[in-house]
Design an enzyme around this catalytic site. Structure first.
Site, PDB file in Angstrom:
ATOM      1  N   LEU A  21       0.826  -1.202   0.000  1.00 49.26           N
ATOM      2  CA  LEU A  21       0.000   0.000   0.000  1.00 49.26           C
ATOM      3  C   LEU A  21       0.865   1.258   0.000  1.00 49.26           C
ATOM      4  CD1 LEU A  21      -2.700   1.476   0.154  1.00 49.26           C
ATOM      5  CD2 LEU A  21      -2.670   1.138   2.657  1.00 49.26           C
ATOM      6  N   ALA A  41       2.152  -2.752   8.866  1.00 45.84           N
ATOM      7  CA  ALA A  41       1.435  -3.838   9.546  1.00 45.84           C
ATOM      8  C   ALA A  41       2.253  -5.115   9.479  1.00 45.84           C
ATOM      9  CB  ALA A  41       0.075  -4.074   8.871  1.00 45.84           C
ATOM     10  N   THR A  45       1.633  -8.549   8.211  1.00 48.68           N
ATOM     11  CA  THR A  45       0.592  -9.085   7.323  1.00 48.68           C
ATOM     12  C   THR A  45       0.760 -10.575   6.999  1.00 48.68           C
ATOM     13  OG1 THR A  45       1.862  -8.317   5.420  1.00 48.68           O
ATOM     14  CG2 THR A  45       0.127  -6.852   6.226  1.00 48.68           C
ATOM     15  N   ASP A  56     -10.659  -7.167   6.667  1.00 48.50           N
ATOM     16  CA  ASP A  56     -11.849  -8.015   6.762  1.00 48.50           C
ATOM     17  C   ASP A  56     -11.627  -9.184   7.731  1.00 48.50           C
ATOM     18  OD1 ASP A  56      -9.901  -8.951   4.955  1.00 48.50           O
ATOM     19  OD2 ASP A  56     -11.332 -10.270   3.961  1.00 48.50           O
ATOM     20  N   TYR A 108      -3.686 -12.885  13.474  1.00 49.63           N
ATOM     21  CA  TYR A 108      -3.623 -11.686  12.624  1.00 49.63           C
ATOM     22  C   TYR A 108      -4.881 -10.831  12.813  1.00 49.63           C
ATOM     23  CZ  TYR A 108      -3.938  -8.844   8.372  1.00 49.63           C
ATOM     24  OH  TYR A 108      -4.108  -7.800   7.484  1.00 49.63           O
TER      25      TYR A 108
END
Ligand SMILES: NC(=O)c1ccc[n+]([C@@H]2O[C@H](COP(=O)([O-])OP(=O)(O)OC[C@H]3O[C@@H](n4cnc5c(N)ncnc54)[C@H](OP(=O)(O)O)[C@@H]3O)[C@@H](O)[C@H]2O)c1
Length: 305
Positions: free
Chosen positions: A12, A61, A63, A103, A143
């Site tokens: 990102l 993060a 991930t 999500d 996570y």
């Protein structure tokens, strides 16, 4: 206006860097993990003291979803303590925090075999509109749990925040499903991909543009104050991982024997959500963000890849 971006070398972070020339009114400060370690409060303080950002986009993060199961402390430090450190320093410098979440905070909500998930319809029982921001989070693995703890830490510390939950992020940058599929297709003649997990791909560049649109909307302080909170963002539509792979190969003109398999045939250390389509009504209504269909964005990405 100064916007500081953490995790600048991640997927990102690179996607944000790829669109900066369209935002002339913003001075960007991109910080890699070696420039700014979000788990280090002193380091956060030093960097904020130097740049005094108006906004901080936290794209840093942990991930590695499966690895998190065996490294829970590291995942917690980066995904929970890190956002808390940022919220504290944002509060000190009156910086608006734009944090990216996942999500996976809903991981167990619609997991295979739970009462919430209709395996026949491949939909959550309570709605066919997707997961809403107000749905109660229910993570299933380390996570998702640590990402939820990060959200909660921000909410507890600093009200000037936007938390953007997204799903299935891919792009021409970093490591992601798109790149894995193209690499595997170059190495083999056949491939099996899970077909009973349903979600929506998110092109990281679309996400980057959405984050910057939210930041631009904050030029009106009263409007931004009423808009703080949690938002969902992904592209439009839904598919399984198998359908995503099929479309990648179709658009890329790759000939491969692609077979659908159930989740049970591809066990992983961390469970995946069976259904994680996000309802984007809130972000569309509040910020006028127009979402691309996932196949359209895939085409845009493949032009760059
Ligand atoms: N990828 C997905 O499919 C997906 C789906 C839903 C939500 N999200 C969320 O979207 C956001 C962006 O994900 P992404 O795909 O861009 O992840 P990514 O490619 O793994 O990038 C994460 C970045 O965070 C940096 N980082 C790790 N520890 C750090 C620390 N202590 N301090 C500062 N930076 C640190 C990493 O730097 P190093 O490389 O130097 O360690 C890396 O550049 C994350 O919040 C993620 O949870 C991602």
């Amino acid at each position: 206006m100064v916007v500081l971006v953490t995790g600048a070398n991640g997927q990102l972070g690179q996607a944000i860097q790829s669109v900066v020339e369209r935002y002339h009114a913003i001075d960007f400060v991109f910080c890699s993990s070696s420039d700014l370690d979000i788990t280090n409060q002193v380091n956060c303080e030093e960097v904020f003291k130097k740049h005094k950002p108006d906004f901080c986009i936290n794209s840093a993060a942990y991930t590695a979803v499966d690895k998190a199961e065996s490294e829970p402390q590291k995942a917690f430090d980066i995904n929970a303590n890190g956002p808390e450190n940022l919220a504290l320093v944002c509060k000190k410098y009156d910086t608006i925090l734009v944090h990216v979440s996942t999500d996976f905070v809903f991981d167990a909500y619609f997991s295979e075999g739970t009462a919430f998930y209709d395996r026949e319809l491949r939909l959550p029982l309570k709605s066919n509109l997707g997961l809403q921001e107000s749905d109660v989070p229910f993570p299933n693995g380390i996570y998702g749990l640590t990402k939820l703890q990060g959200e909660q830490a921000i909410q507890a510390v600093w009200e000037k925040h936007f938390i953007i939950r997204t799903s299935w992020v891919y792009s021409q940058f970093g490591n992601n499903f798109l790149k894995t599929m193209l690499r595997l297709a170059s190495e083999r003649d056949n491939l099996s991909v899970v077909s009973d997990q349903i979600g929506t791909p998110t092109y990281a560049v679309d996400l980057a543009e959405a984050l910057l649109k939210i930041i631009e909307s904050c030029r009106t302080p009263l409007v931004s104050a009423s808009n703080y909170g949690i938002y969902n963002f992904s592209n439009e539509g839904s598919c399984s991982w198998y359908e995503f792979a099929k479309e990648i190969f179709l658009q890329k003109g790759v000939i491969i024997d692609l077979q659908p398999i159930p989740t049970s045939a591809y066990p992983t250390p961390a469970k995946r959500p069976m259904y994680s389509v996000l309802d984007k009504t809130k972000i569309k209504n509040k910020f006028g963000i127009v979402l691309n269909d996932w196949k359209t964005s895939l085409k845009a990405c493949l032009k760059q890849a």
